[in-house]
Design an enzyme around this catalytic site. Sequence first.
Site, PDB file in Angstrom:
ATOM      1  N   GLY A   9       0.229  -1.079   0.465  1.00 34.24           N
ATOM      2  CA  GLY A   9      -0.253   0.220   0.156  1.00 34.24           C
ATOM      3  C   GLY A   9       0.759   1.105  -0.067  1.00 34.24           C
ATOM      4  CB  ALA A  11       0.985   4.692  -4.359  1.00 33.68           C
ATOM      5  NE  ARG A  13      -5.479   9.158   2.325  1.00 33.39           N
ATOM      6  CZ  ARG A  13      -6.311   8.584   1.706  1.00 33.39           C
ATOM      7  NH1 ARG A  13      -7.809  10.189   1.216  1.00 33.39           N
ATOM      8  NH2 ARG A  13      -7.655   7.829   2.042  1.00 33.39           N
ATOM      9  CG  HIS A 155     -10.642   8.833  10.808  1.00 33.69           C
ATOM     10  ND1 HIS A 155     -11.414   8.180  12.325  1.00 33.69           N
ATOM     11  CD2 HIS A 155      -9.328   8.732  11.122  1.00 33.69           C
ATOM     12  CE1 HIS A 155     -10.608   7.806  13.020  1.00 33.69           C
ATOM     13  NE2 HIS A 155      -9.312   7.528  12.384  1.00 33.69           N
ATOM     14  CE  LYS A 159     -11.771   5.170   9.652  1.00 39.44           C
ATOM     15  NZ  LYS A 159     -10.286   4.377   9.436  1.00 39.44           N
ATOM     16  N   GLY A 165     -10.865   1.296  12.954  1.00 38.04           N
ATOM     17  CA  GLY A 165     -10.313   0.245  13.759  1.00 38.04           C
ATOM     18  C   GLY A 165     -10.159   0.565  15.480  1.00 38.04           C
ATOM     19  CB  THR A 166      -8.835   4.284  16.915  1.00 36.32           C
ATOM     20  OG1 THR A 166      -7.505   4.119  16.166  1.00 36.32           O
ATOM     21  CG2 THR A 166      -8.957   4.941  18.313  1.00 36.32           C
TER      22      THR A 166
HETATM   23  P1  NAD Z   1      -5.042   5.190   1.029  1.00 33.23           P
HETATM   24  O1  NAD Z   1      -6.052   4.784   0.034  1.00 33.23           O
HETATM   25  O2  NAD Z   1      -4.221   6.886   0.875  1.00 33.23           O
HETATM   26  O3  NAD Z   1      -4.172   3.914   0.590  1.00 33.23           O
HETATM   27  C1  NAD Z   1      -4.376   3.005   0.419  1.00 33.23           C
HETATM   28  C2  NAD Z   1      -2.830   2.124  -0.840  1.00 33.23           C
HETATM   29  O4  NAD Z   1      -3.526   1.002  -1.145  1.00 33.23           O
HETATM   30  C3  NAD Z   1      -3.225   2.657  -2.340  1.00 33.23           C
HETATM   31  O5  NAD Z   1      -2.292   3.191  -2.914  1.00 33.23           O
HETATM   32  C4  NAD Z   1      -4.169   1.837  -3.026  1.00 33.23           C
HETATM   33  O6  NAD Z   1      -3.436   1.508  -4.307  1.00 33.23           O
HETATM   34  C5  NAD Z   1      -3.285   0.677  -1.739  1.00 33.23           C
HETATM   35  N1  NAD Z   1      -3.670  -0.810  -2.324  1.00 33.23           N
HETATM   36  C6  NAD Z   1      -5.095  -0.998  -2.691  1.00 33.23           C
HETATM   37  N2  NAD Z   1      -4.937  -2.181  -2.951  1.00 33.23           N
HETATM   38  C7  NAD Z   1      -3.834  -3.481  -2.411  1.00 33.23           C
HETATM   39  C8  NAD Z   1      -3.137  -4.271  -2.955  1.00 33.23           C
HETATM   40  N3  NAD Z   1      -3.933  -5.935  -2.608  1.00 33.23           N
HETATM   41  N4  NAD Z   1      -1.560  -4.298  -2.008  1.00 33.23           N
HETATM   42  C9  NAD Z   1      -0.992  -3.482  -2.317  1.00 33.23           C
HETATM   43  N5  NAD Z   1      -1.576  -1.972  -2.571  1.00 33.23           N
HETATM   44  C10 NAD Z   1      -3.141  -1.786  -2.761  1.00 33.23           C
HETATM   45  O7  NAD Z   1      -5.370   4.838   2.378  1.00 33.23           O
HETATM   46  P2  NAD Z   1      -4.679   5.390   3.556  1.00 33.23           P
HETATM   47  O8  NAD Z   1      -5.516   7.146   4.250  1.00 33.23           O
HETATM   48  O9  NAD Z   1      -2.856   5.016   3.030  1.00 33.23           O
HETATM   49  O10 NAD Z   1      -5.135   4.231   4.551  1.00 33.23           O
HETATM   50  C11 NAD Z   1      -4.565   2.676   4.516  1.00 33.23           C
HETATM   51  C12 NAD Z   1      -5.454   2.388   6.370  1.00 33.23           C
HETATM   52  O11 NAD Z   1      -4.622   2.641   7.105  1.00 33.23           O
HETATM   53  C13 NAD Z   1      -6.791   2.018   6.371  1.00 33.23           C
HETATM   54  O12 NAD Z   1      -7.503   1.369   6.278  1.00 33.23           O
HETATM   55  C14 NAD Z   1      -6.206   3.382   7.266  1.00 33.23           C
HETATM   56  O13 NAD Z   1      -8.071   3.180   8.422  1.00 33.23           O
HETATM   57  C15 NAD Z   1      -5.555   2.513   7.638  1.00 33.23           C
HETATM   58  N6  NAD Z   1      -4.476   3.570   8.787  1.00 33.23           N
HETATM   59  C16 NAD Z   1      -4.510   3.283   9.805  1.00 33.23           C
HETATM   60  C17 NAD Z   1      -3.820   3.553  11.399  1.00 33.23           C
HETATM   61  C18 NAD Z   1      -3.043   3.463  12.075  1.00 33.23           C
HETATM   62  O14 NAD Z   1      -2.726   3.817  13.006  1.00 33.23           O
HETATM   63  N7  NAD Z   1      -3.055   1.934  12.041  1.00 33.23           N
HETATM   64  C19 NAD Z   1      -3.380   5.070  11.082  1.00 33.23           C
HETATM   65  C20 NAD Z   1      -4.298   5.957  10.166  1.00 33.23           C
HETATM   66  C21 NAD Z   1      -4.471   5.027   8.725  1.00 33.23           C
END
Ligand code: NAD
Length: 264
Positions: A9, A11, A13, A155, A159, A165-166
């Site tokens: 993932g 690329a 955020r 959020h 999202k 999840g938190t």
């Molecule tokens: P985002 O949409 O910006 O990024 C997701 C990335 O995953 C995209 O670039 C997409 O192309 C890629 N992707 C999708 N399917 C894929 C696959 N099968 N294999 C590889 N890459 C794939 O999302 P984000 O804002 O970066 O958030 C990502 C996740 O992290 C969400 O589930 C969010 O809730 C979670 N998150 C967790 C925390 C934490 O502290 N645990 C903090 C913030 C966000």
Amino acid sequence: MSIRVAVVGAAGRMGSTTCRALADAEGLELVAAVDPLRAGQSLADVAAVSGNASSLVVADNLDALVAAKTEVAVEFTGPGSVGANLVGLLERNIHAVVGATGIALGDLDRARELAERGPARALVVPNFAIGAVLMMRAAAEAAKYLPHVEIIELHHDGKVDAPSGTALRTAELIAQQRASVPDSPGGDERHPGARGAIHADVRIHSVRLPGLVAHQEVILGGAGQTLTLRHDSLDRESFMPGVVVACQRVSTLAGLSVGLEHVL
Ligand code: NAD
């Protein structure tokens, strides 16, 4: 010797911020980045976010991680893919640090089995920010004494899953600590959803707005008083120290663990 780490993932955020943090972290070497390409994106864009484009393996599937001799992978995709990726990493004997939320229960069970039987471990972290971990712990402690509690999570509007999840994890921690579950008045809910969703007997309200990053309030009520616990992630940098320590320590854990507290 450095631990060979990858980001799935990469690329996104969180993924791109993680690539930069891992590339700079002591004792870790970013060796691979996985992300299917989106319109307007190129492999070079994904590699460039790591600041390490020359030696980095950039791919659109997990098999490349094996070729890159990845030891630990960080998963930041989303609810549609995180479960299969978690299982896929463990099947490839790669330790998994999972930040994406929304793992299906069946995938979680399978991952737990793999992490207990095989050589790879898993750490699932609903929130990597230390302040959020402390807020969840404080909420669970406070609910022992003030069992009337509701959660408001806020959020950014990109999202995809709700509740966060938190918030789900906070509700579960509260449920483990509360001696009793008080009646939660639903009232005459004239508009469905007005009183929020219920998880582990705790009501959760989800706000989605541009301008927000990741925020949560836990409000506890008692006779003549309320206690409000609030955490704000104002920047995705807030998650990075937790991601780094999770990568450094995941291999020392047993089986599959949930929560950053396991590596603090
Ligand atoms: P985002 O949409 O910006 O990024 C997701 C990335 O995953 C995209 O670039 C997409 O192309 C890629 N992707 C999708 N399917 C894929 C696959 N099968 N294999 C590889 N890459 C794939 O999302 P984000 O804002 O970066 O958030 C990502 C996740 O992290 C969400 O589930 C969010 O809730 C979670 N998150 C967790 C925390 C934490 O502290 N645990 C903090 C913030 C966000």
